[in-house]
Design a protein around this motif. Structure first.
Motif, PDB file in Angstrom:
ATOM      1  N   ARG A   1      37.511  37.262  18.217  1.00 40.14           N
ATOM      2  CA  ARG A   1      36.518  36.286  18.668  1.00 40.14           C
ATOM      3  C   ARG A   1      36.605  36.083  20.175  1.00 40.14           C
ATOM      4  NH1 ARG A   1      35.906  30.943  19.789  1.00 40.14           N
ATOM      5  NH2 ARG A   1      38.100  30.473  19.574  1.00 40.14           N
ATOM      6  N   ARG A   2      37.825  35.941  20.682  1.00 43.98           N
ATOM      7  CA  ARG A   2      37.994  35.687  22.120  1.00 43.98           C
ATOM      8  C   ARG A   2      37.634  36.899  22.970  1.00 43.98           C
ATOM      9  NH1 ARG A   2      42.113  31.347  23.276  1.00 43.98           N
ATOM     10  NH2 ARG A   2      41.576  29.813  21.697  1.00 43.98           N
ATOM     11  N   THR A   3      37.938  38.097  22.487  1.00 50.67           N
ATOM     12  CA  THR A   3      37.613  39.280  23.285  1.00 50.67           C
ATOM     13  C   THR A   3      36.110  39.566  23.273  1.00 50.67           C
ATOM     14  OG1 THR A   3      38.164  40.711  21.402  1.00 50.67           O
ATOM     15  CG2 THR A   3      39.859  40.388  23.069  1.00 50.67           C
ATOM     16  N   LYS A   4      35.414  39.185  22.211  1.00 49.96           N
ATOM     17  CA  LYS A   4      33.962  39.363  22.182  1.00 49.96           C
ATOM     18  C   LYS A   4      33.280  38.468  23.215  1.00 49.96           C
ATOM     19  CE  LYS A   4      32.866  40.981  17.561  1.00 49.96           C
ATOM     20  NZ  LYS A   4      32.185  40.634  16.305  1.00 49.96           N
ATOM     21  N   VAL A   5      33.825  37.281  23.424  1.00 53.76           N
ATOM     22  CA  VAL A   5      33.254  36.354  24.396  1.00 53.76           C
ATOM     23  C   VAL A   5      33.324  36.943  25.801  1.00 53.76           C
ATOM     24  CG1 VAL A   5      33.601  34.107  25.507  1.00 53.76           C
ATOM     25  CG2 VAL A   5      33.705  34.301  23.025  1.00 53.76           C
ATOM     26  N   VAL A   6      34.441  37.568  26.134  1.00 52.31           N
ATOM     27  CA  VAL A   6      34.628  38.129  27.465  1.00 52.31           C
ATOM     28  C   VAL A   6      33.780  39.383  27.647  1.00 52.31           C
ATOM     29  CG1 VAL A   6      36.312  39.136  29.039  1.00 52.31           C
ATOM     30  CG2 VAL A   6      36.937  37.152  27.677  1.00 52.31           C
TER      31      VAL A   6
ATOM     32  N   ALA B   1      33.682  42.833  28.569  1.00 50.02           N
ATOM     33  CA  ALA B   1      34.436  43.928  29.188  1.00 50.02           C
ATOM     34  C   ALA B   1      35.515  43.351  30.097  1.00 50.02           C
ATOM     35  CB  ALA B   1      33.506  44.818  29.984  1.00 50.02           C
ATOM     36  N   PHE B   2      36.703  43.882  29.977  1.00 51.79           N
ATOM     37  CA  PHE B   2      37.813  43.437  30.814  1.00 51.79           C
ATOM     38  C   PHE B   2      37.941  44.351  32.032  1.00 51.79           C
ATOM     39  CE2 PHE B   2      38.824  41.755  26.649  1.00 51.79           C
ATOM     40  CZ  PHE B   2      39.260  40.475  26.948  1.00 51.79           C
ATOM     41  N   PRO B   3      38.219  43.795  33.209  1.00 54.13           N
ATOM     42  CA  PRO B   3      38.323  44.616  34.411  1.00 54.13           C
ATOM     43  C   PRO B   3      39.543  45.539  34.426  1.00 54.13           C
ATOM     44  CG  PRO B   3      38.739  42.310  34.932  1.00 54.13           C
ATOM     45  CD  PRO B   3      38.334  42.375  33.500  1.00 54.13           C
ATOM     46  N   ASN B   4      40.633  45.098  33.785  1.00 53.08           N
ATOM     47  CA  ASN B   4      41.837  45.934  33.745  1.00 53.08           C
ATOM     48  C   ASN B   4      42.716  45.520  32.567  1.00 53.08           C
ATOM     49  OD1 ASN B   4      43.185  43.594  34.552  1.00 53.08           O
ATOM     50  ND2 ASN B   4      43.014  44.130  36.711  1.00 53.08           N
ATOM     51  N   GLN B   5      43.802  46.259  32.349  1.00 50.73           N
ATOM     52  CA  GLN B   5      44.695  45.974  31.223  1.00 50.73           C
ATOM     53  C   GLN B   5      45.430  44.656  31.405  1.00 50.73           C
ATOM     54  OE1 GLN B   5      47.229  49.390  30.815  1.00 50.73           O
ATOM     55  NE2 GLN B   5      45.781  50.427  29.459  1.00 50.73           N
ATOM     56  N   GLY B   6      45.705  44.288  32.649  1.00 50.92           N
ATOM     57  CA  GLY B   6      46.410  43.027  32.907  1.00 50.92           C
ATOM     58  C   GLY B   6      45.630  41.819  32.427  1.00 50.92           C
ATOM     59  N   SER B   7      44.319  41.858  32.584  1.00 54.65           N
ATOM     60  CA  SER B   7      43.501  40.727  32.144  1.00 54.65           C
ATOM     61  C   SER B   7      43.508  40.608  30.618  1.00 54.65           C
ATOM     62  CB  SER B   7      42.077  40.854  32.678  1.00 54.65           C
ATOM     63  OG  SER B   7      41.474  42.029  32.214  1.00 54.65           O
ATOM     64  N   VAL B   8      43.507  41.726  29.929  1.00 52.48           N
ATOM     65  CA  VAL B   8      43.597  41.704  28.458  1.00 52.48           C
ATOM     66  C   VAL B   8      44.945  41.136  28.042  1.00 52.48           C
ATOM     67  CG1 VAL B   8      43.630  43.103  26.368  1.00 52.48           C
ATOM     68  CG2 VAL B   8      42.084  43.685  28.202  1.00 52.48           C
ATOM     69  N   LEU B   9      45.989  41.583  28.702  1.00 51.71           N
ATOM     70  CA  LEU B   9      47.336  41.126  28.368  1.00 51.71           C
ATOM     71  C   LEU B   9      47.483  39.627  28.606  1.00 51.71           C
ATOM     72  CD1 LEU B   9      50.100  42.002  27.390  1.00 51.71           C
ATOM     73  CD2 LEU B   9      50.715  42.468  29.760  1.00 51.71           C
ATOM     74  N   ARG B  10      46.931  39.118  29.704  1.00 51.57           N
ATOM     75  CA  ARG B  10      47.000  37.680  29.980  1.00 51.57           C
ATOM     76  C   ARG B  10      46.311  36.885  28.882  1.00 51.57           C
ATOM     77  NH1 ARG B  10      46.386  39.481  35.210  1.00 51.57           N
ATOM     78  NH2 ARG B  10      44.116  39.210  35.172  1.00 51.57           N
ATOM     79  N   LEU B  11      45.143  37.356  28.458  1.00 48.06           N
ATOM     80  CA  LEU B  11      44.420  36.667  27.394  1.00 48.06           C
ATOM     81  C   LEU B  11      45.219  36.660  26.100  1.00 48.06           C
ATOM     82  CD1 LEU B  11      41.783  35.330  26.330  1.00 48.06           C
ATOM     83  CD2 LEU B  11      41.079  37.622  25.661  1.00 48.06           C
ATOM     84  N   LEU B  12      45.783  37.798  25.733  1.00 48.82           N
ATOM     85  CA  LEU B  12      46.535  37.892  24.480  1.00 48.82           C
ATOM     86  C   LEU B  12      47.812  37.060  24.510  1.00 48.82           C
ATOM     87  CD1 LEU B  12      46.079  41.666  23.617  1.00 48.82           C
ATOM     88  CD2 LEU B  12      44.837  39.690  22.717  1.00 48.82           C
ATOM     89  N   VAL B  13      48.484  37.050  25.648  1.00 46.89           N
ATOM     90  CA  VAL B  13      49.712  36.253  25.756  1.00 46.89           C
ATOM     91  C   VAL B  13      49.392  34.768  25.649  1.00 46.89           C
ATOM     92  CG1 VAL B  13      51.535  35.545  27.342  1.00 46.89           C
ATOM     93  CG2 VAL B  13      51.055  37.966  27.011  1.00 46.89           C
TER      94      VAL B  13
END
Length: 77
Positions: A23-28, A30-42
């Motif tokens: 649900r949270r990744t659909k809201v965003v 496209a992520f600019p890089n892997q770090g932004s995905v990791l921050r969201l997941l953490v």
């Protein structure tokens, strides 16, 4: 411990966590890089962990007692 079997037998918690990630990744989008995905997941994992600890999903006292019994057993053998 036997009291926890009913709670950990189900995968509902894991499924709910995965749905929340989706649900949270659909809201965003496209992520600019892997770090932004990791921050969201953490942040999501920390938030979920805090909620589960507040609800006392499992009794840590029971787990500590079980660990003490386990330690005593291994010391005897």
């Amino acid at each position: 411990p036997k009291a926890h079997h009913r709670k950990i037998h189900s995968t509902n918690l894991v499924e709910r966590f995965n749905k929340e990630i989706k649900r949270r990744t659909k809201v965003v989008g496209a992520f600019p890089n892997q770090g932004s995905v990791l921050r969201l997941l953490v942040l999501l994992a920390v938030d979920t962990n805090a909620k589960w600890l507040d609800r006392k999903y499992v009794s840590w006292e029971d787990l500590e007692q079980l660990n003490e019994v386990d330690d005593e057993f291994t010391e005897n053998f």
